[in-house]
Scaffold this motif. Structure first.
Motif, short mmCIF file in Angstrom:
data_model
loop_
_atom_site.label_atom_id
_atom_site.label_comp_id
_atom_site.label_asym_id
_atom_site.label_seq_id
_atom_site.Cartn_x
_atom_site.Cartn_y
_atom_site.Cartn_z
N GLY A 1 44.38 -83.87 -54.89
CA GLY A 1 42.99 -83.45 -54.74
C GLY A 1 42.59 -83.11 -53.32
N THR A 2 43.51 -83.31 -52.37
CA THR A 2 43.20 -82.99 -50.98
C THR A 2 43.98 -81.76 -50.54
OG1 THR A 2 44.96 -84.40 -50.07
CG2 THR A 2 42.82 -85.43 -50.49
N THR A 3 43.57 -81.20 -49.42
CA THR A 3 44.26 -80.06 -48.85
C THR A 3 44.57 -80.35 -47.39
OG1 THR A 3 43.10 -78.53 -50.32
CG2 THR A 3 44.13 -77.58 -48.36
N SER A 4 45.81 -80.10 -47.00
CA SER A 4 46.23 -80.31 -45.61
C SER A 4 46.33 -78.97 -44.91
CB SER A 4 47.59 -81.01 -45.56
OG SER A 4 47.54 -82.26 -46.21
N PHE A 5 45.67 -78.87 -43.75
CA PHE A 5 45.73 -77.64 -42.95
C PHE A 5 46.61 -77.92 -41.75
CE2 PHE A 5 42.53 -75.26 -45.20
CZ PHE A 5 41.74 -76.24 -45.78
N GLU A 6 47.74 -77.24 -41.68
CA GLU A 6 48.70 -77.46 -40.59
C GLU A 6 48.91 -76.16 -39.83
OE1 GLU A 6 49.70 -80.39 -39.94
OE2 GLU A 6 49.36 -81.52 -41.79
N SER A 7 48.93 -76.25 -38.52
CA SER A 7 49.14 -75.05 -37.71
C SER A 7 50.25 -75.22 -36.68
CB SER A 7 47.84 -74.67 -36.99
OG SER A 7 47.42 -75.74 -36.14
N ALA A 8 50.95 -76.36 -36.71
CA ALA A 8 52.00 -76.62 -35.72
C ALA A 8 53.27 -75.84 -36.06
CB ALA A 8 52.30 -78.12 -35.68
N ASP A 9 54.12 -75.66 -35.05
CA ASP A 9 55.40 -74.98 -35.28
C ASP A 9 56.38 -75.90 -35.99
OD1 ASP A 9 55.56 -72.95 -32.23
OD2 ASP A 9 54.35 -72.82 -34.05
N LEU A 10 56.17 -77.21 -35.94
CA LEU A 10 57.02 -78.18 -36.63
C LEU A 10 56.13 -79.19 -37.35
CD1 LEU A 10 59.69 -79.62 -37.33
CD2 LEU A 10 59.53 -80.81 -35.13
N ILE A 11 56.29 -79.30 -38.67
CA ILE A 11 55.53 -80.25 -39.48
C ILE A 11 56.51 -81.18 -40.15
CG2 ILE A 11 53.88 -80.49 -41.37
CD1 ILE A 11 53.26 -77.41 -40.85
N LYS A 12 56.45 -82.46 -39.81
CA LYS A 12 57.36 -83.46 -40.39
C LYS A 12 56.72 -84.05 -41.65
CE LYS A 12 57.62 -85.51 -36.37
NZ LYS A 12 57.95 -86.49 -35.31
N VAL A 13 57.51 -84.09 -42.73
CA VAL A 13 57.01 -84.56 -44.03
C VAL A 13 57.81 -85.79 -44.45
CG1 VAL A 13 56.61 -83.96 -46.44
CG2 VAL A 13 56.47 -82.19 -44.68
N GLY A 14 57.11 -86.85 -44.87
CA GLY A 14 57.80 -88.05 -45.34
C GLY A 14 56.85 -89.23 -45.42
N ARG A 15 57.44 -90.43 -45.51
CA ARG A 15 56.63 -91.64 -45.60
C ARG A 15 56.62 -92.43 -44.29
NH1 ARG A 15 58.72 -95.25 -48.57
NH2 ARG A 15 60.75 -94.36 -48.99
N ALA A 16 57.39 -91.97 -43.30
CA ALA A 16 57.47 -92.69 -42.02
C ALA A 16 56.18 -92.53 -41.22
CB ALA A 16 58.67 -92.19 -41.21
N GLN A 17 55.98 -93.45 -40.29
CA GLN A 17 54.74 -93.48 -39.50
C GLN A 17 54.55 -92.21 -38.66
OE1 GLN A 17 52.38 -95.84 -39.34
NE2 GLN A 17 53.28 -97.40 -40.66
N ASP A 18 55.66 -91.62 -38.20
CA ASP A 18 55.53 -90.48 -37.28
C ASP A 18 55.47 -89.14 -38.00
OD1 ASP A 18 59.03 -89.94 -36.35
OD2 ASP A 18 58.12 -90.64 -38.22
N CYS A 19 55.35 -89.13 -39.33
CA CYS A 19 55.28 -87.87 -40.07
C CYS A 19 53.89 -87.25 -39.96
CB CYS A 19 55.65 -88.08 -41.54
SG CYS A 19 57.42 -88.41 -41.78
N ASP A 20 53.84 -85.92 -39.86
CA ASP A 20 52.56 -85.21 -39.82
C ASP A 20 51.92 -85.18 -41.20
OD1 ASP A 20 54.63 -83.24 -37.91
OD2 ASP A 20 52.91 -84.27 -36.99
N LEU A 21 52.74 -84.96 -42.22
CA LEU A 21 52.27 -85.01 -43.61
C LEU A 21 52.87 -86.27 -44.22
CD1 LEU A 21 50.78 -83.72 -45.95
CD2 LEU A 21 52.83 -82.38 -46.46
N ARG A 22 52.06 -87.32 -44.29
CA ARG A 22 52.57 -88.65 -44.62
C ARG A 22 52.12 -89.08 -46.02
NH1 ARG A 22 50.81 -94.16 -41.64
NH2 ARG A 22 52.16 -95.60 -42.80
N TYR A 23 53.10 -89.50 -46.82
CA TYR A 23 52.83 -89.96 -48.18
C TYR A 23 52.84 -91.49 -48.24
CZ TYR A 23 53.30 -85.23 -50.00
OH TYR A 23 53.10 -83.91 -50.27
N ASP A 24 52.18 -92.02 -49.25
CA ASP A 24 52.09 -93.46 -49.45
C ASP A 24 53.44 -94.01 -49.90
OD1 ASP A 24 51.45 -95.77 -51.74
OD2 ASP A 24 50.26 -95.95 -49.91
N SER A 25 53.89 -95.10 -49.25
CA SER A 25 55.22 -95.65 -49.51
C SER A 25 55.37 -96.17 -50.94
CB SER A 25 55.52 -96.78 -48.53
OG SER A 25 55.61 -96.29 -47.22
N ARG A 26 54.32 -96.73 -51.50
CA ARG A 26 54.43 -97.29 -52.85
C ARG A 26 54.26 -96.23 -53.93
NH1 ARG A 26 51.13 -103.09 -52.61
NH2 ARG A 26 52.47 -104.07 -51.04
N GLN A 27 53.23 -95.42 -53.81
CA GLN A 27 52.93 -94.46 -54.86
C GLN A 27 53.91 -93.29 -54.87
OE1 GLN A 27 48.82 -93.35 -55.01
NE2 GLN A 27 49.13 -91.76 -56.55
#
Length: 506
Positions: A10-36
């Motif tokens: 239900g949300t939208t992420s707006f990213e404009s960086a040249d590098l977007i890190k995706v994952g569950r780790a703390q340093d990710c730009d697009l970060r997902y919930d570890s449990r869900q």
């Protein structure tokens, strides 16, 4: 990125960086919930802006990355693409891309596939404007037709414009533009005279020669690309080896976890490089990943269990070679091999009934050297070295009158069932963990897995992997030695001629 499912639904992420890190780790730009979103790895994927387009790159994730229903390693994104991070049932996002115009270059210009991974500085040596002018001059010198000359001039201009749009790099369109004008010129000239048409055929032949030369340029560039990939793989392999050697000497659990994370990133990069090399030159890729005969033997066994790994720990290979040397130097090797050959038909029959690979049967070599009468100080007996309680739990009779542990057929039947149960519990790809538990006991292995499960993401497949537990020194020393002992016996018996057993009694 519009989130269609998962913790960010239900949300939208707006990213404009040249590098977007995706994952569950703390340093990710697009970060997902570890449990869900447990299907998502800590560092799952990267979205990278390259040459005016966004590319999705899987970072060696456990469950993979899907784009429009297809698993990908690298994919150029387009508006409307649907990405699933982790298959199946991982979070899904809908992609929409809006690139701001860049000075001197139209972002809609697509780089031809054959040049997509070539250094632009190499391509810049090809001057499209000069080529266009040279071809135009060649055509005009013989055509002598004003309408044809006009077409040629227009073509030269279009080549120059394409180059300007590409930021003064080779646009990849020059020959296509000229090929189009050749067709138009031929029609014009045929309308004039048949004699002129013959001249055009000759000129087109000249241009075909130019095209062949251009093809040669592409081949040269491809060779440079292959060399670059080979060198990249070699560099990453050296880094992997350095990290693995640090892990061998490290005893601090926290530092081992850090090194394991670094190793996972390096391994992911190496696997992606090999994938690109396979696409470019599959023969070269196979030659580079084959390794020596021992590594080939190890990988052949791992492949049977879907347990392949890019980096085999050097200490594991070292201990495996140690046990092979120990076996081949033993004075009774031929006697043990002959005993193995005697009982092998019974073993194969029981293992085949359950679909067990024969390599697991070399547990009997490690346990007793295939001796049905072997008896340990702890009371374990038979070819498969079972204690009375273990044998009884597997349906064997052990009492004052009868001990079925010495019955090769019955005990092998029970051992095969036991190994099948262990594989069912730990998974086919964790066959080394199943064999380790034959030595350690499944309760001991479960305790180790439960310890790992208490850590963040410890329930994931890659955390219960034998190699993970081996590198992090989660297994007792005896168990760490047990698996290479079994594989050493399997390799020696699998290549009897190589190890001087060709003439042993059958």
């Amino acid at each position: 990125l519009t989130h269609l499912s998962g913790s960010l639904t239900g949300t939208t992420s707006f990213e404009s960086a040249d590098l977007i890190k995706v994952g569950r780790a703390q340093d990710c730009d697009l970060r997902y919930d570890s449990r869900q979103d447990a299907r998502v790895s800590g560092h799952h994927a990267h979205i990278v802006l390259q040459q005016g387009a966004y590319h999705l790159i899987d970072a060696g994730s456990t469950n993979g990355t899907m784009v429009n229903g297809q698993r990908v390693v690298k994919h150029q994104l387009a508006t409307g693409d649907r990405i699933v991070f982790g298959h199946p049932a991982g979070p899904e996002v809908l992609v929409e891309i809006e690139l701001a115009p860049r000075r001197g270059r139209e972002t809609s210009e697509k780089i031809p596939t054959e040049f997509a991974m070539v250094d632009p500085r190499v391509l810049d040596s090809y001057n499209a404007r000069q080529d266009a002018q040279r071809m135009a001059s060649e055509l005009k010198s013989d055509l002598g037709d004003s309408s044809a000359n006009l077409l040629v001039s227009e073509a030269a201009q279009r080549v120059a414009e394409a180059r300007a749009r590409a930021g003064k790099e080779h646009s990849g369109h020059s020959m296509f533009i000229m090929a189009g004008v050749f067709s138009q010129v031929s029609r014009k000239v045929r309308e004039k005279t048949r004699k002129k048409w013959v001249k055009v055929v000759a000129i087109v032949a000249v241009c075909a020669t130019v095209s062949i030369a251009a093809l040669g340029v592409i081949i040269v560039l491809q060779h440079r690309q292959i060399s670059h990939l080979v060198q990249t793989k070699a560099d990453i392999d050296r880094e992997i080896l350095a990290v693995e050697q640090q892990m061998e000497d490290e005893r601090d659990p926290g530092r081992l976890v850090e090194l394991e994370s670094i190793l996972a990133i390096l391994t992911g990069s190496a696997e992606r490089t090999v994938a690109r090399l396979i696409q470019t030159d599959s023969v070269k890729a196979v030659a580079l990943t084959r390794g020596d005969s021992l590594e080939g033997d190890i990988r052949g066994i791992l492949a049977k269990f879907s347990a392949t790994t890019y980096a085999i720990p050097p200490i594991f290979r070292e201990r495996l070679q140690y046990h092979i040397d120990l076996l081949t130097r033993a004075g009774n090797l031929r006697t043990i091999y002959a005993r193995k050959q005697r009982f092998w038909p019974v073993i194969r029959k029981e293992f085949d009934l359950l679909g067990l690979p024969e390599e697991m049967a070399f547990v009997a070599w490690a346990e007793s050297q295939f001796d049905p009468e072997a008896l340990s100080d702890a009371g374990a007996r038979g070819m498969w070295q079972m204690t009375p309680s273990t044998a009884q739990s597997l349906g064997l009779r052990v009492d004052d009158q009868v001990d079925e542990r010495t019955d090769v057929g019955r005990q092998t039947h029970a051992a095969a069932r036991h190994l099948a149960n262990l594989l069912s519990e730990f998974g086919e790809d964790s066959f080394m963990l199943a064999m380790a538990s034959y030595n350690r006991g499944e309760a001991g292995i479960r305790r180790v897995l439960h310890e790992v499960a208490a850590e963040q993401g410890g329930f994931r497949k890659d955390k219960r992997d034998f190699w993970h537990l081996y590198r992090l020194k989660k297994l007792p020393e005896e168990t760490r030695e047990y698996v290479p002992r079994i594989l050493a016996a399997a390799i020696v018996c699998g290549h009897p001629e190589r190890y001087g057993l060709g003439g042993a009694a059958q």
